[in-house]
Design a protein around this motif. Sequence first.
Motif, PDB file in Angstrom:
ATOM      1  N   UNK A 118      -2.789   3.098   3.828  1.00 42.31           N
ATOM      2  CA  UNK A 118      -2.160   3.615   2.611  1.00 42.31           C
ATOM      3  C   UNK A 118      -0.663   3.815   2.837  1.00 42.31           C
ATOM      4  N   UNK A 119      -0.313   4.310   4.028  1.00 39.69           N
ATOM      5  CA  UNK A 119       1.100   4.536   4.362  1.00 39.69           C
ATOM      6  C   UNK A 119       1.857   3.212   4.425  1.00 39.69           C
ATOM      7  N   UNK A 120       1.205   2.192   4.985  1.00 42.32           N
ATOM      8  CA  UNK A 120       1.861   0.902   5.127  1.00 42.32           C
ATOM      9  C   UNK A 120       2.174   0.281   3.763  1.00 42.32           C
ATOM     10  N   UNK A 121       1.352   0.632   2.765  1.00 39.14           N
ATOM     11  CA  UNK A 121       1.554   0.072   1.422  1.00 39.14           C
ATOM     12  C   UNK A 121       2.551   0.877   0.598  1.00 39.14           C
ATOM     13  N   UNK A 122       3.287   1.824   1.242  1.00 41.18           N
ATOM     14  CA  UNK A 122       4.087   2.776   0.455  1.00 41.18           C
ATOM     15  C   UNK A 122       5.211   2.131  -0.347  1.00 41.18           C
ATOM     16  N   UNK A 123       5.722   0.958   0.121  1.00 42.86           N
ATOM     17  CA  UNK A 123       6.817   0.335  -0.620  1.00 42.86           C
ATOM     18  C   UNK A 123       6.318  -0.668  -1.647  1.00 42.86           C
ATOM     19  N   UNK A 124       5.073  -1.119  -1.478  1.00 40.70           N
ATOM     20  CA  UNK A 124       4.552  -2.168  -2.353  1.00 40.70           C
ATOM     21  C   UNK A 124       3.570  -1.584  -3.351  1.00 40.70           C
ATOM     22  N   UNK A 125       4.018  -1.390  -4.566  1.00 37.43           N
ATOM     23  CA  UNK A 125       3.073  -0.942  -5.577  1.00 37.43           C
ATOM     24  C   UNK A 125       3.095  -1.911  -6.753  1.00 37.43           C
ATOM     25  N   UNK A 126       3.318  -3.191  -6.448  1.00 38.25           N
ATOM     26  CA  UNK A 126       3.330  -4.193  -7.503  1.00 38.25           C
ATOM     27  C   UNK A 126       1.904  -4.515  -7.915  1.00 38.25           C
ATOM     28  N   UNK A 127       1.552  -4.265  -9.176  1.00 38.09           N
ATOM     29  CA  UNK A 127       0.197  -4.610  -9.607  1.00 38.09           C
ATOM     30  C   UNK A 127       0.012  -6.124  -9.634  1.00 38.09           C
ATOM     31  N   UNK A 128      -1.227  -6.557  -9.462  1.00 47.08           N
ATOM     32  CA  UNK A 128      -1.509  -7.992  -9.459  1.00 47.08           C
ATOM     33  C   UNK A 128      -1.549  -8.523 -10.890  1.00 47.08           C
ATOM     34  N   UNK A 129      -1.119  -9.793 -11.056  1.00 48.81           N
ATOM     35  CA  UNK A 129      -1.122 -10.403 -12.381  1.00 48.81           C
ATOM     36  C   UNK A 129      -2.308 -11.351 -12.558  1.00 48.81           C
ATOM     37  N   UNK A 130      -2.882 -11.828 -11.450  1.00 52.43           N
ATOM     38  CA  UNK A 130      -4.016 -12.751 -11.516  1.00 52.43           C
ATOM     39  C   UNK A 130      -5.120 -12.238 -10.591  1.00 52.43           C
ATOM     40  N   UNK A 131      -6.374 -12.483 -10.997  1.00 52.53           N
ATOM     41  CA  UNK A 131      -7.487 -12.123 -10.137  1.00 52.53           C
ATOM     42  C   UNK A 131      -8.517 -13.240 -10.149  1.00 52.53           C
ATOM     43  N   UNK A 132      -8.990 -13.628  -8.960  1.00 49.68           N
ATOM     44  CA  UNK A 132     -10.046 -14.625  -8.881  1.00 49.68           C
ATOM     45  C   UNK A 132     -11.358 -13.997  -8.447  1.00 49.68           C
ATOM     46  N   UNK A 133     -11.400 -12.639  -8.545  1.00 51.69           N
ATOM     47  CA  UNK A 133     -12.611 -11.933  -8.148  1.00 51.69           C
ATOM     48  C   UNK A 133     -13.658 -12.104  -9.251  1.00 51.69           C
ATOM     49  N   UNK A 134     -14.791 -12.751  -8.916  1.00 54.49           N
ATOM     50  CA  UNK A 134     -15.764 -13.100  -9.964  1.00 54.49           C
ATOM     51  C   UNK A 134     -16.415 -11.866 -10.584  1.00 54.49           C
ATOM     52  N   UNK A 249       0.651  14.555 -12.820  1.00 52.65           N
ATOM     53  CA  UNK A 249       0.518  13.232 -12.197  1.00 52.65           C
ATOM     54  C   UNK A 249       1.363  12.148 -12.860  1.00 52.65           C
ATOM     55  N   UNK A 250       1.315  12.083 -14.196  1.00 50.55           N
ATOM     56  CA  UNK A 250       2.035  11.028 -14.892  1.00 50.55           C
ATOM     57  C   UNK A 250       3.518  11.030 -14.583  1.00 50.55           C
ATOM     58  N   UNK A 251       4.108  12.231 -14.471  1.00 50.97           N
ATOM     59  CA  UNK A 251       5.558  12.328 -14.353  1.00 50.97           C
ATOM     60  C   UNK A 251       6.057  12.118 -12.928  1.00 50.97           C
ATOM     61  N   UNK A 252       5.145  12.238 -11.947  1.00 47.47           N
ATOM     62  CA  UNK A 252       5.551  12.082 -10.549  1.00 47.47           C
ATOM     63  C   UNK A 252       5.578  10.598 -10.199  1.00 47.47           C
ATOM     64  N   UNK A 253       6.581  10.127  -9.406  1.00 47.66           N
ATOM     65  CA  UNK A 253       6.573   8.712  -9.000  1.00 47.66           C
ATOM     66  C   UNK A 253       5.366   8.408  -8.107  1.00 47.66           C
ATOM     67  N   UNK A 254       4.858   7.151  -8.195  1.00 39.87           N
ATOM     68  CA  UNK A 254       3.688   6.734  -7.402  1.00 39.87           C
ATOM     69  C   UNK A 254       3.891   6.994  -5.923  1.00 39.87           C
ATOM     70  N   UNK A 255       5.117   6.783  -5.457  1.00 48.59           N
ATOM     71  CA  UNK A 255       5.428   6.924  -4.038  1.00 48.59           C
ATOM     72  C   UNK A 255       5.142   8.352  -3.557  1.00 48.59           C
ATOM     73  N   UNK A 256       5.498   9.339  -4.401  1.00 47.54           N
ATOM     74  CA  UNK A 256       5.258  10.739  -4.047  1.00 47.54           C
ATOM     75  C   UNK A 256       3.761  11.007  -3.945  1.00 47.54           C
ATOM     76  N   UNK A 257       2.989  10.492  -4.940  1.00 50.88           N
ATOM     77  CA  UNK A 257       1.545  10.696  -4.935  1.00 50.88           C
ATOM     78  C   UNK A 257       0.965  10.138  -3.637  1.00 50.88           C
ATOM     79  N   UNK A 258       1.439   8.923  -3.277  1.00 55.32           N
ATOM     80  CA  UNK A 258       0.926   8.260  -2.081  1.00 55.32           C
ATOM     81  C   UNK A 258       1.270   9.068  -0.821  1.00 55.32           C
ATOM     82  N   UNK A 259       2.513   9.565  -0.749  1.00 53.02           N
ATOM     83  CA  UNK A 259       2.930  10.334   0.426  1.00 53.02           C
ATOM     84  C   UNK A 259       2.090  11.601   0.583  1.00 53.02           C
TER      85      UNK A 259
END
Lengths: 279, 169
Positions: A118-134, A249-259
């Motif tokens: 979870x810590x390693x993903x702290x800079x990457x919070x880009x949601x996915x645009x495509x999914x091939x999960x059936x 929760x809504x008003x806090x940045x995702x990064x803070x929630x993750x930390x």
Amino acid sequence: MTPLDFVLSLALISVAAGVLGSLIGLGGGVVIVPVLTLLYHVDIRLAIGASIVSVIATSSGAAAAYVRERMTNLRAGMFLEIATTTGAVSGAYLTTVLPTRFLFVFFGLVLAYSSFTTFRRRHADQPLAVSHDRIANYFNLHGSYYDPAEQREIPYKVVGTKPGLALMYAAGLVSALLGIGSGALKVPAMDSAMHLPMKVSSATSNFMIGVTAAASAGVYFIRGQIDPIIAAPVAAGVLLGATFGARVLGRVPSKTVRTVFVIVLVVISLEMLQKGIFP
Amino acid sequence: MTRPNVPAGAPERPFSDQPPVEALGRSGRRTLSPEEAAEMAEKVRKVEVVISLVLRIGVIVSVVVIAAGLGLMFARHGAYLPVRGHFSYHRLTSRSTPFPHSFSSLGRSIASGQGRGIIVLGVLILILTPVMRVAVGVLSFVYEKDPPMALVTLYVLAVLVGSFFLAGV
């Protein structure tokens, strides 16, 4: 300390537990169990019963707001509950078979690893645009939420339902076996394995933990682990805190929630390892 | 600030209660026509409001019952109250403390007007709130005409109800 002092002080601590729990998708047992055993010297069995009450209170209190604000992914949450409830019921049977010390060590290591990912993903919070999960495509588990901190609608796709289901089964199993860790595995399962945005993971975990806890609550009630004078201030305080926390929760940045989540995860993981190695 | 999935020049969509069309759909591969999507958006929104309402009602009722039980308990036991009193809370939180933990003892406790019985009733209402939420989930997927998801939720409900029976409640 008279019962009145006990009820009032415990209710105040429970408000804090509710705020923290609703923000990061955990049940607040992280706070409640150590406070009851170390500060109030309450029997561990009764503390675990109070923790289950706290989980359900956090979940219902926060989810009422999160669902209305469309922060929760209802479809993904309800779909993954297949695995958590099955895990919770099978866990109730395994209690007699598996040594608890081994479980604490194993669970501690798993949490240490997931706090790292979870810590390693702290800079990457880009949601996915495509999914091939059936599975995700068939049940249409994808979603979209409005992020008040970024002031925009964020659509996202879901992947990795199979590892997600496996982790959710483990989460249900562990929560029935040890009375803890409902959300500690659910949030990483959705955030890291299934690529749901961090805030959606937290809100959906909040939505789910109440159901996982309810699956083992009957057992705790019959075993006499739900003491009214402990449960009352915990339930009332946590509900108040969770209702407030859900507004934050809504008003806090995702990064803070993750930390915040990673810090709490490290604390729980150390707590588990300590219980397993030096009981 | 760029927004994904929105063509250039499209009006900035302010926060609305309606979920965006691209996030909608039911199980299966079928894609929705614009009219169906609009209808679906309305249904999904209704379901969200109802589920949120079920949770809110459960929470409020349980808090009111718990508070009433606590008030009654302190009203009946003057010794619990004084701030400088000698009655320690440990006598109520030890393993030997008597409190209801079966439906028959709970019934007796409430019938005799004991505050702790009423508190336990409030806690049980809280425990049943997520179960009610799942039951409403089954109905909502039937309403959205989504049989696969309705079955999924029905399974969860069956496991939950089964767990209470397995516990011997």
